[in-house]
Design an enzyme around this catalytic site. Structure first.
Site, PDB file in Angstrom:
ATOM      1  N   LYS A 189     -22.415  -7.861 -14.710  1.00 60.00           N
ATOM      2  CA  LYS A 189     -22.730  -6.566 -15.329  1.00 60.00           C
ATOM      3  C   LYS A 189     -24.236  -6.355 -15.321  1.00 60.00           C
ATOM      4  O   LYS A 189     -24.998  -7.296 -15.585  1.00 60.00           O
ATOM      5  CB  LYS A 189     -22.179  -6.562 -16.760  1.00 60.00           C
ATOM      6  N   SER A 241     -17.683  -0.555 -21.515  1.00 60.94           N
ATOM      7  CA  SER A 241     -18.783  -0.258 -20.633  1.00 60.94           C
ATOM      8  C   SER A 241     -18.846  -1.216 -19.441  1.00 60.94           C
ATOM      9  O   SER A 241     -19.624  -0.999 -18.519  1.00 60.94           O
ATOM     10  CB  SER A 241     -20.102  -0.352 -21.416  1.00 60.94           C
ATOM     11  N   SER A 260     -16.127  -3.431 -25.075  1.00 60.82           N
ATOM     12  CA  SER A 260     -16.498  -3.193 -23.669  1.00 60.82           C
ATOM     13  C   SER A 260     -15.903  -4.180 -22.686  1.00 60.82           C
ATOM     14  O   SER A 260     -15.966  -3.950 -21.467  1.00 60.82           O
ATOM     15  CB  SER A 260     -18.022  -3.190 -23.524  1.00 60.82           C
TER      16      SER A 260
END
Lengths: 540, 540
Positions: free
Chosen positions: B168, B245, B269
């Site tokens: 990420k 996310s 997330s």
């Protein structure tokens, strides 16, 4: 929406076909496709027409990873005697046509989609058209080692703003290793401290790096078939070789992944893939673009250059990277390119003798069209000299230098290099100092002759013998003829541009222009003038 | 093989359809697809069934880049009254069915392939099935910022050898910037000097980095619809939101681009995209995995965790990264995970109230199947407490911390952040010190209550209200219910795992298990035991 109403024999055929795919049973797969010239099979790599073309492709593809069929949708399209208005046949009869659209779920994640039109012929269900979407990979590892959006941002403004670059894996990028197309070499490499000026020049002009693209091992090949990472797709001809050694940058540009391929040309490594994939490719004058941060193959011939999809982009790149104002990496004073080259062409007969008949015809048609144009240049046949002798001298010096560059590493890593490249290095290792010295002498007179030819005219000839060979073809004969055509400019250190002006049996073939040393930008201008005159229709 | 024999009205329809594609004329495109539930349209993103599903997708897609049709192949399949044996109709009649397979050449390089089955219905040629392969991009920029083969090589041996990681874009990788899902932030960032320990741990264990994957801006969203880079595809449900996310790592893992998603979970997330895409996702105990080199959103709740396609891989990752022996990045002494968790579950009623009916039914069926199994665990309904109060307190502290982290940057860069995330930050900027202090007090008792619940049992409930919403849906209501379900574990700093055990209308929904702080590895073991018992059939 399920497969409940699929006729039993069609479902059996579909299931057997799927088993054959997973097992990569080539004979079974061939048998499931309808014979003849009308059968179609396409995927992201292109469309194949006819059973034999489809069959030939299978040998290259390898199997598919483990997967299951997650959905099958059946739409009867026609019964033997009539179109299907509604409902579905319980039993199939000859002439029936059915559509099967299926989703496959790969065990390692991802999904694929298959659309097949089946027809019942002589009691058997056969595929008459197929469209396949395999699961999408994160990146095409045959083209790219690493890729980003962007991989590295260039200056936010400049003459190359917005353009993206595929960098051949021979150039230093600060923080990254050079891989040279070989995984063992990459593994042992250390991150570079300084970005090569040829890369930095592009970044400074506003271009961004799209990524690091594949090369044939140590750039010592013109085929583009790296044994470690696979063969990049030819962006113009389905199933054909991409050309090498700048295979990754060429395929990346042809497929629209990048706008500029930053590449190298020692014996043809820019010109060959440019011709094979319908691109513009410029090999610059030897020593014009400094080669710091570029892994050498053979210093006497190594040059840096670019691949693009159009002449305008190549012109912008050359204008920036070769001009004194724009580039920190070149000592060219631009003067030699300020004047236009003479609008006068020489056709070297020995080089033309290497060309395949259909390509020679297309080339002749193009010359005839030029002669009949509003701006007809004079043409004259000339002798380029004995190509066997040129190539022999070239290969000797190239081999001796390549072995000095890489021999120690190769000796320390037996088996690390693919067989074709290893054999080339093995031969190179046998070259004696006396042979090298004699070859250098020969090259001097060869270069002098060629320099004389281009003093007042420009050489013109097809870049390579013909269209890109299919990946299944035996390429040794083509290789020999190709290198005889590309070696002269390399032996003489002259700039050479390949322009996609010919089309032979639907495939692109480049036209090569060779001019005086240092006239690189003028050569691009000349090539654009020629291309505008030939237009898109001439030479076909 | 040319289009010479295409009936004139079919060719006109094909050309008009192509013009509508290039112009992105949605109404015209809709009109070219046959009405009804049988119409099919598929591409690499998946298969859509029925005219309305196809029509809904168009609104999301945007137009195609400029292109020309390079080839069209026509195969008549059926005439109104009969199957086509040979030859081709000069004039078409109702009920005729034809196959058109075309190759498109994009002006910016690359080719696409379109397979269309057309049928003449009430005098008009309409598409009843289409399979589209657009030109392949260098990388999917909605999923990836940068990707390589590998992007960074891990140790050559180790317990995670051969696995690939999507990182990420919140984690430091030496030499690279952190982008945080925002191009302006990325532009101004400086390359990191040290790789985050959470990344280094994976590399040291033999995993390699596949690349840097997208995140919602500053991780401040659970939808996965980044306005700058687009919405990554949901690997399980065509046209649905990927969840955020950690959208990029989740899609990368679901599509098989990587095996492990290294992600963060502040308010859900990891758990939300895991549920939406049928993945395993672990949010670790707060403060268990040190967060150096990770861009914070809200330090009181930020945690690091992983997404995988299967429990075995997640188990291997957790075993290594959370164990004292394996990890240099954790201070966990492993003790709390050495013992198994109790085989005893609590169903929090208030959380279940947030769940959509079909998902609640699937969850009940799964509990019933567990109760009827060979190894039935006891279940008991409990009160998790007022979710509105929990979420309000959570959101207040989260917002206050997020603003302290990013407020200065946001103020200096007006307009740099997408509207939804900007509005969230705007609200966060209004939180007073008194409100934050009061919320912290509330959180203390909320956390104490939850800690008491999981002392001797494990919470179990659907991870989110239902399957991933379609990208065209209004997601505000879903967002509110989702955060009420995911906030409790975050508020209490407890580990939470989402396991893909439910299927609702063909889409995956996760089951969330929440256990005592520090029992993360035992929680993964428990989840695997549960998954083995439920098997692939239960809960559907």
């Amino acid at each position: 929406m399920t497969d409940a109403t699929i006729p039993g024999d069609l479902r059996n055929a579909f299931d057997a076909y799927e088993r054959a795919i997973v097992a990569n049973d080539l004979d079974a797969l061939d048998a499931f496709f309808a014979p003849g010239e009308d059968t179609l099979r396409g995927d992201g790599g292109g469309l194949l027409v006819g059973h034999d073309a489809i069959s030939g492709f299978r040998a290259l593809r390898g199997g598919v990873p483990p997967r299951e069929i997650a959905e099958v949708h059946y739409r009867p399209l026609a019964r033997g005697g009539e179109a299907v208005a509604s409902g579905s046949p319980e039993q199939s009869t000859d002439g029936d046509i059915a559509l099967l659209v299926s989703v496959s779920a790969f065990r390692g994640g991802g999904r694929g989609l298959q659309t097949q039109v089946w027809q019942r012929i002589d009691g058997r269900w056969l595929i008459v058209a197929a469209h396949v979407t395999p699961r999408t990979p994160a990146l095409d590892r045959t083209i790219w080692r690493s890729v980003g959006d962007p991989f590295q941002q260039g200056a936010w403004e400049g003459p190359l703003e917005g353009l993206t670059v595929a960098v051949k894996d021979l150039f230093a990028i600060a923080g990254f290793r050079i891989g040279a197309g070989n995984p063992t070499f990459l593994e042992e490499a250390r991150p570079e401290k300084v970005t090569a000026p040829a890369v930095a020049d592009l970044l400074r002009a506003g271009a961004s790096l799209r990524g690091i693209a594949r090369t044939d091992e140590f750039a010592y090949s013109i085929a583009g078939d790296n044994v470690h990472y696979g063969t990049p797709p030819n962006g113009a001809v389905v199933g054909a070789l991409p050309g090498g050694s700048s295979s990754g940058p060429a395929s990346a540009v042809a497929l629209g992944h990048a706008d500029i391929g930053l590449a190298t040309d020692t014996a043809g490594s820019i010109r060959v893939p440019a011709s094979y994939q319908g691109l513009w490719g410029l090999r610059t004058t030897h020593d014009l673009v400094p080669r710091q941060g570029m892994l050498p193959l053979a210093q006497s011939f190594d040059t840096i250059g670019w691949l693009t999809r159009d002449g305008e982009t190549l012109h912008r790149v050359a204008d920036w990277c070769l001009s004194y104002d724009g580039s920190a990496s070149t000592e060219n004073v631009y003067g030699a390119s300020g004047d236009d080259l003479p609008w006068r062409f020489l056709v070297p007969e020995e080089i033309l003798d290497c060309v395949e008949p259909a390509t020679r015809e297309a080339f002749s048609r193009m010359l005839a069209a030029l002669a009949a144009s509003d701006d007809p240049p004079p043409f004259r046949a000339v002798h380029s000299g004995d190509l066997d002798a040129t190539f022999t001298a070239f290969r000797t010096v190239q081999g001796a230098e390549a072995w000095r560059n890489d021999g120690e590493w190769l000796r320390a890593h037996p088996g690390a290099v693919g067989p074709a490249v290893a054999e080339r290095f093995r031969a190179a290792s046998q070259i004696t100092a006396a042979e090298e010295a004699a070859a250098r002498l020969d090259l001097e007179s060869i270069a002098a002759h060629l320099a004389e030819l281009v003093d007042g005219a420009v050489l013109i000839f097809p870049t390579v013998p013909g269209p890109a060979p299919l990946r299944t073809a035996d390429v040794d004969a083509v290789r020999a003829a190709t290198l005889r055509m590309t070696a002269p400019a390399a032996a003489a250190g002259l700039p050479a541009i390949s322009v996609p002006l010919l089309t032979v049996a639907g495939a692109p073939v480049g036209v090569c222009l060779v001019s005086r040393a240092g006239t690189d930008i003028a050569l691009v201008r000349l090539a654009r003038r020629l291309a505008a005159l030939v237009g898109s229709g001439a030479g076909r």
